[in-house]
Design an enzyme around this catalytic site. Structure first.
Site, PDB file in Angstrom:
ATOM      1  N   LEU A   1       5.463  12.880 -20.857  1.00 57.31           N
ATOM      2  CA  LEU A   1       5.950  12.437 -19.741  1.00 57.31           C
ATOM      3  C   LEU A   1       5.613  12.830 -18.580  1.00 57.31           C
ATOM      4  O   LEU A   1       4.975  14.402 -18.617  1.00 57.31           O
ATOM      5  CB  LEU A   1       7.541  13.033 -19.852  1.00 57.31           C
ATOM      6  CG  LEU A   1       8.370  12.713 -18.759  1.00 57.31           C
ATOM      7  CD1 LEU A   1       8.674  11.359 -18.732  1.00 57.31           C
ATOM      8  CD2 LEU A   1       9.615  13.586 -18.819  1.00 57.31           C
TER       9      LEU A   1
ATOM     10  N   ASP B   1      23.091  13.664  -7.633  1.00 57.45           N
ATOM     11  CA  ASP B   1      24.173  14.105  -6.797  1.00 57.45           C
ATOM     12  C   ASP B   1      25.509  14.233  -7.479  1.00 57.45           C
ATOM     13  O   ASP B   1      25.814  13.757  -8.383  1.00 57.45           O
ATOM     14  CB  ASP B   1      24.176  12.723  -6.001  1.00 57.45           C
ATOM     15  CG  ASP B   1      25.060  12.907  -4.448  1.00 57.45           C
ATOM     16  OD1 ASP B   1      25.282  14.450  -4.181  1.00 57.45           O
ATOM     17  OD2 ASP B   1      25.477  12.323  -3.716  1.00 57.45           O
TER      18      ASP B   1
ATOM     19  N   GLY C   1      28.002  19.640  -5.984  1.00 57.23           N
ATOM     20  CA  GLY C   1      29.080  20.516  -5.312  1.00 57.23           C
ATOM     21  C   GLY C   1      30.479  20.085  -5.777  1.00 57.23           C
ATOM     22  O   GLY C   1      31.402  20.846  -5.893  1.00 57.23           O
TER      23      GLY C   1
ATOM     24  N   HIS D   1      25.267  23.792  -8.810  1.00 59.11           N
ATOM     25  CA  HIS D   1      23.711  23.600  -9.053  1.00 59.11           C
ATOM     26  C   HIS D   1      23.122  24.236 -10.293  1.00 59.11           C
ATOM     27  O   HIS D   1      22.324  23.716 -10.843  1.00 59.11           O
ATOM     28  CB  HIS D   1      23.096  24.247  -7.703  1.00 59.11           C
ATOM     29  CG  HIS D   1      23.400  23.615  -6.417  1.00 59.11           C
ATOM     30  ND1 HIS D   1      23.432  22.354  -6.414  1.00 59.11           N
ATOM     31  CD2 HIS D   1      23.876  23.976  -5.111  1.00 59.11           C
ATOM     32  CE1 HIS D   1      23.674  21.892  -4.896  1.00 59.11           C
ATOM     33  NE2 HIS D   1      24.061  22.804  -4.361  1.00 59.11           N
TER      34      HIS D   1
END
Ligand code: FPP
Length: 236
Positions: free
Chosen positions: A131, A20, A23, A37
């Site tokens: 992974l 998060d 923006g 982004h």
């Protein structure tokens, strides 16, 4: 304490991340959200590599939630274009590093080209033993529980193990460490079943600024946690 001081026994097997703050990262610099982004994509790349280097078995990233469809169409378009582009540009390198890719979420919501690329990336990397990188796209924890409930209804015996076999993360170790960047302290409909005993780590660092050192900070914190899984502490 740095992660190198955390013994492997204390390393999480499965890390899940809510990425998060893209923006806000852009806004603080007077840039359009799209650039946030794009910077977030660079951070993602670095964290995938860092997790692989540190010997973490699985990394699950919340890239696009069921609720993200409600963002302005232009931003949704930018994000989807970024995912498709990342798949094109990163797949060969991820494959070379032995990464196994897996996508979870409602694929039917996406354009045919993206769905085809997701399927092809999974098939190409299916036998890799490094992974496991799980990308949650159009994913919601409630959707996951509902689709599992519908599927499990046909089973003769319904217990926790049978139910879990129908969830999106079937076959992976349960998440040990949840990381959320950007300062909010909530799950936002991420892996509702799977997070039952996960250690929760929240940081104000915005996702584009979350680097290897920030990951090491989270891993060091995890190393200090006493995990009891509902039991009492040793010697208590
Ligand atoms: C949250 O920031 C971020 C997203 C909704 C998208 C996550 C996407 C990336 C990190 C890009 C690349 C990812 C992959 C897998 C290639 P926000 O927009 O909610 O930030 P804000 O809370 O500051 O507005």
């Amino acid at each position: 304490m740095s992660a190198s001081q955390v013994s492997n026994a204390r390393l999480p097997r499965h890390v899940v991340v809510v990425m998060d703050g893209n923006g806000r990262w852009a806004k603080r610099r007077g840039m359009p959200r799209n650039l946030g982004h794009r910077q977030g994509q660079k951070a993602t790349r670095a964290i995938v590599e860092a997790c692989a280097q540190r010997g973490i078995e699985a990394l699950t990233l919340f890239a696009f939630s069921s609720e993200n469809w409600n963002r302005p169409p232009a931003e949704v378009g930018t994000l989807l274009a970024l995912f498709l582009e990342s798949l094109h540009t990163e797949l060969a390198e991820l494959h070379a590093q032995g990464v196994r890719l897996r996508f979870i979420g409602q694929r039917e919501a996406f354009a045919v080209e993206l769905v085809a690329q997701m399927h092809s990336a999974e098939q190409i990397t299916i036998a890799n033993r490094g992974l496991t990188l799980v990308i949650a796209l159009s994913y919601g924890g409630r959707w996951d529980l509902l689709q599992a409930a519908r599927a499990v209804a046909a089973e003769p015996v319904i217990d926790e193990a049978t139910f879990a076999r129908h969830l999106a993360l079937d076959g992976l170790p349960e998440p040990d460490l949840f990381i959320r960047t950007g300062g909010e302290q909530r799950l936002s409909n991420f892996l509702l079943w799977d997070l039952a005993y996960t250690e929760l780590y929240f940081t104000a660092t915005l996702w584009p600024d979350f680097d290897g050192a920030a990951l090491d900070g989270a891993l060091a914190w995890f190393g200090t946690r006493e995990r009891r899984f509902g039991q009492v502490a040793a010697g208590a």
